[in-house]
Design an enzyme around this catalytic site. Structure first.
Site, PDB file in Angstrom:
ATOM      1  CD  GLN A  59      -0.941  -0.774   3.683  1.00 44.36           C
ATOM      2  OE1 GLN A  59      -2.169  -0.733   3.654  1.00 44.36           O
ATOM      3  NE2 GLN A  59      -0.279  -1.307   4.696  1.00 44.36           N
ATOM      4  N   GLY A 166      -2.183 -12.463   7.882  1.00 47.27           N
ATOM      5  CA  GLY A 166      -3.027 -12.851   9.012  1.00 47.27           C
ATOM      6  C   GLY A 166      -3.992 -13.973   8.676  1.00 47.27           C
ATOM      7  CG  ASP A 183      -6.394  -2.161  14.341  1.00 51.85           C
ATOM      8  OD1 ASP A 183      -7.170  -1.513  13.625  1.00 51.85           O
ATOM      9  OD2 ASP A 183      -5.399  -1.655  14.911  1.00 51.85           O
ATOM     10  CG  ASP A 186     -11.563   1.675   4.908  1.00 50.75           C
ATOM     11  OD1 ASP A 186     -11.749   1.633   6.135  1.00 50.75           O
ATOM     12  OD2 ASP A 186     -11.491   2.740   4.283  1.00 50.75           O
TER      13      ASP A 186
HETATM   14  N1  AG3 Z   1      -7.949   0.668  11.213  1.00 48.11           N
HETATM   15  C1  AG3 Z   1      -9.260   1.021  10.712  1.00 48.11           C
HETATM   16  C2  AG3 Z   1      -9.304   2.351  10.053  1.00 48.11           C
HETATM   17  C3  AG3 Z   1     -10.392   2.534   9.097  1.00 48.11           C
HETATM   18  C4  AG3 Z   1     -10.498   3.948   8.709  1.00 48.11           C
HETATM   19  N2  AG3 Z   1     -11.092   4.111   7.444  1.00 48.11           N
HETATM   20  C5  AG3 Z   1     -10.985   5.245   6.708  1.00 48.11           C
HETATM   21  N3  AG3 Z   1     -10.366   6.277   7.184  1.00 48.11           N
HETATM   22  N4  AG3 Z   1     -11.540   5.284   5.532  1.00 48.11           N
HETATM   23  C6  AG3 Z   1      -7.317   1.570  12.072  1.00 48.11           C
HETATM   24  C7  AG3 Z   1      -5.965   1.131  12.477  1.00 48.11           C
HETATM   25  C8  AG3 Z   1      -5.600   1.689  13.797  1.00 48.11           C
HETATM   26  N5  AG3 Z   1      -4.734   0.829  14.520  1.00 48.11           N
END
Ligand code: AG3
Length: 305
Positions: A59, A166, A183, A186
């Site tokens: 990414q 994972g 965690d 998206d």
């Molecule tokens: N993980 C989920 C974040 C999703 C946010 N989405 C967005 N901004 N479109 C967060 C990781 C934190 N440890």
């Protein structure tokens, strides 16, 4: 346009793009970052100082300093965490499942390379081992370097950091964890399998008897379709899965959802959470918030069906 007839959880555009973003220079020489939540709105912050931009094998990663939110981590255009409001998300994705388990000793975190979940998990003294499985080692390295208040616990002797997929890791473990926390970013690209039936099945098997599963399940305001899909999918495997909400200022719509499920059926502790360990001070999570977070507005209940 009859705005009032359009529930705001149904964006007007039918094929809304996945999170897209823009870094723009203004005439005054300032740099502004926007994460678009729909083709027509988003969140904009001024980037005071760019700390890192680059591409990992998985990414695009951008880290910058902001005036109001502190340092901000952005993956593929989507805001993941900021120093200012990360506590809400990390306390809620960790303390809800941990306080819903009578004695969480072995905890698995899938994703979460910034280390925020690890930090909160370690505040529970009964936890003996935390395994963090993050696919993108670059997120871990950059978080260690630029987000020490979030990633600072990754070096704790109770923590094992594994840079691997994972999905495969979970498939290879049976009855091994008391709590699994997912965690993830998206549910697009490499995070997408983490919200599909085979993964939920594998996670259920990777849980020890009485084990608890928690994951982020997108936001009800701009991600209603994604949230609905996750809700339906998780219930195929964990029929009693429950959703809860927390208010995260920098996420789309400012409101985020999580799912909680138990290997043994109903989560007994949804309504009566185990108290936080003595001396643990939180800034968002409290036992009252734990109970209240499961009370969902009508439009959110409609989304999850
Ligand atoms: N993980 C989920 C974040 C999703 C946010 N989405 C967005 N901004 N479109 C967060 C990781 C934190 N440890």
């Amino acid at each position: 346009m009859a705005l009032n007839n359009r529930p705001f959880f149904q964006p007007a555009a039918s094929n809304q793009p996945a999170a897209s973003c823009q870094m723009a220079a203004s005439p005054g020489g300032q740099t502004w970052f926007t994460e678009y939540h729909s083709p027509a709105s988003g969140i904009t912050v001024r980037a005071e100082k760019i700390l890192f931009t680059g591409k990992s094998a998985f990414q695009e990663i951008v880290l910058f300093e902001t005036e109001d939110y502190g340092r901000m981590l952005v993956l593929d255009g989507a805001i993941q965490t900021t120093e200012r409001d990360e506590f809400v998300y990390h306390e809620m994705i960790v303390h809800v499942p941990l306080c819903a388990h009578p004695k969480p000793r072995r905890v698995l975190i899938v994703g979460g390379g910034d280390g925020g979940c690890v930090r909160e998990t370690l505040r529970h003294p009964e936890v003996e081992r935390v395994t963090l499985v993050e696919i993108d080692g670059m997120v871990v390295d950059l978080s260690r370097k630029f987000l020490p208040s979030i990633a600072g616990s990754l070096g704790d002797p109770r923590v094992e950091v594994r840079i691997e997929d994972g999905v495969r890791f979970v498939k290879n473990h049976k009855r091994a964890f008391d709590v699994i926390i997912v965690d993830s970013t998206d549910p697009v690209n490499m995070a997408s399998p983490l919200t599909r039936t085979p993964f939920f099945r594998a996670a259920k098997e990777a849980l020890a008897p009485g084990g608890i599963y928690a994951c982020q399940s997108q936001g009800p305001v701009f991600e209603a379709r994604g949230m609905r899909r996750i809700a339906r999918t998780i219930r195929k495997v964990f029929p009693d899965a429950a959703h809860y909400l927390a208010s995260v200022p920098t996420y789309p719509g400012g409101l985020w959802s999580f799912a909680l499920a138990s290997k043994g059926g109903k989560c007994p502790e949804v309504n009566e959470p185990r108290p936080l360990p003595k001396g643990v001070r939180t800034r968002y999570y409290t036992p009252d918030i734990h109970r209240a977070a499961f009370v969902l507005p009508a439009y959110v209940r409609e989304i999850i069906g």
